[in-house]
Design an enzyme around this catalytic site. Structure first.
Site, short mmCIF file in Angstrom:
data_model
loop_
_atom_site.label_atom_id
_atom_site.label_comp_id
_atom_site.label_asym_id
_atom_site.label_seq_id
_atom_site.Cartn_x
_atom_site.Cartn_y
_atom_site.Cartn_z
N ASP A 210 0.83 -1.22 0.00
CA ASP A 210 0.00 0.00 0.00
C ASP A 210 0.86 1.26 0.00
O ASP A 210 0.33 2.37 -0.02
CB ASP A 210 -0.94 0.00 1.22
CG ASP A 210 -2.04 1.05 1.12
OD1 ASP A 210 -2.50 1.34 0.00
OD2 ASP A 210 -2.42 1.61 2.16
N SER A 234 -7.11 5.47 -0.18
CA SER A 234 -7.24 4.23 -0.93
C SER A 234 -8.71 3.81 -0.93
O SER A 234 -9.39 3.89 0.10
CB SER A 234 -6.41 3.12 -0.27
OG SER A 234 -5.04 3.47 -0.26
N GLN A 284 -4.67 -1.10 -7.48
CA GLN A 284 -5.38 -0.27 -6.52
C GLN A 284 -6.00 0.93 -7.21
O GLN A 284 -5.40 1.51 -8.12
CB GLN A 284 -4.43 0.23 -5.42
CG GLN A 284 -5.12 1.03 -4.31
CD GLN A 284 -4.13 1.64 -3.34
OE1 GLN A 284 -3.62 2.73 -3.57
NE2 GLN A 284 -3.84 0.92 -2.26
#
Length: 292
Positions: A210, A234, A284
């Site tokens: 991440d 996110s 993502q």
């Protein structure tokens, strides 16, 4: 200036953070980040949710993919509760669903798939030809160089020692308004060796996956997460685990962003071991909202 922290302690602190506590059957509690500053890092929630799913799945089935949706920001003042639902148990595959809860409200939903080890046809993309990590400066050293330019309210946070060492292949001043192609390559590893099972190494990679990802979509626009008018978060995160690896050995994270629009940015990542094996892939989408 704070005294240097022993890298072995930093590494163990991350292991302890991601090692969820079993409260009851399929119910786990994730620890708080000591010294937190507000919103929980998304990678922490993903990694702890993966650990909960791994705890609820018997060997030899191994996690090979996860798909997570962030719904609310986590609060570092409270632990996170993870409930695991055993949706499917087959001979070759198993599926687990994890709901991360904080103060009675879900903050993340994740589906995770496990597979019995087996052989099959193989191919992979080649690792790009980049300088080795021992020829590059660390992200921490680059941040110290520009310490005076970092806003005082976040200076201590950005300069603190971290359990993951990162060495960007193409370093640039990430606080400038200069525009760059939406591509990055970063070597990373845990700052010290650990004695842990393969499940923990997968959790540490999930945690690190991440990092540096959403920022890739901002590079062509000359903005970053400290730009006053920019709101980022996110939205969802997918990780595929292809091959065995160790998170305390160098891994190369190559990212690109093929699209951004409608206040969202889409990012892709591939993670290679130093020997050239493609060990994981990431995707993502994140919020990149320019407020007026």
């Amino acid at each position: 200036m704070d005294a240097p922290v022993d890298p072995r302690r930093l590494a163990q602190d991350l292991v302890d953070l991601l090692d969820v506590e079993e409260l009851d059957t399929d119910l786990y509690r994730g620890r708080r980040q000591p010294g937190g500053v507000g919103r929980v890092f998304g990678g922490q929630v993903i990694a702890q949710a993966l650990q909960a799913a791994q705890r609820a799945t018997d060997a030899p089935k191994v996690a090979h993919s996860l798909h997570a949706y962030f719904m609310r920001p986590g609060d570092e003042d409270f632990p996170i509760i993870y409930r695991v639902v055993r949706d499917f148990e087959g001979r070759s595959f198993a599926t687990r669903r994890v709901i991360a809860m904080q103060r009675g409200r879900p903050i993340l939903n994740m589906a995770c798939s496990f597979q019995m080890p087996e052989d099959g046809m193989t191919h992979q993309d080649m690792m790009p030809d980049v300088p080795p990590p021992d020829t590059l400066r660390s992200e921490a050293a680059l941040r110290r160089d520009m310490a005076d330019a970092i806003p005082e309210k976040v200076r201590r946070l950005l300069l603190r020692e971290r359990p993951i060492e990162m060495r960007p292949v193409y370093p640039h001043d990430w606080m400038s308004t200069e525009k760059h192609a939406p591509k990055q390559a970063i070597w990373f590893r845990l700052v010290a060796p650990i004695e842990a099972d393969d499940a923990m190494h997968r959790a540490i990679l999930a945690y690190t996956s991440d990092m540096a990802l959403l920022g890739t979509a901002m590079l062509p626009h000359g903005v970053h997460w400290l730009t006053p008018s920019i709101q980022t978060a996110s939205l969802d995160h997918a990780l595929w685990l292809h091959e065995p690896f160790r998170a305390d050995e160098w891994l190369l994270y190559v990212t690109d962003s093929p699209w951004a629009g409608h206040a969202r940015g889409f990012n892709r990542g591939t993670i290679f071991a130093a020997d050239g094996r493609l060990v994981a892939s990431v995707a993502q989408e994140g919020l990149i909202r320019q407020r007026t």
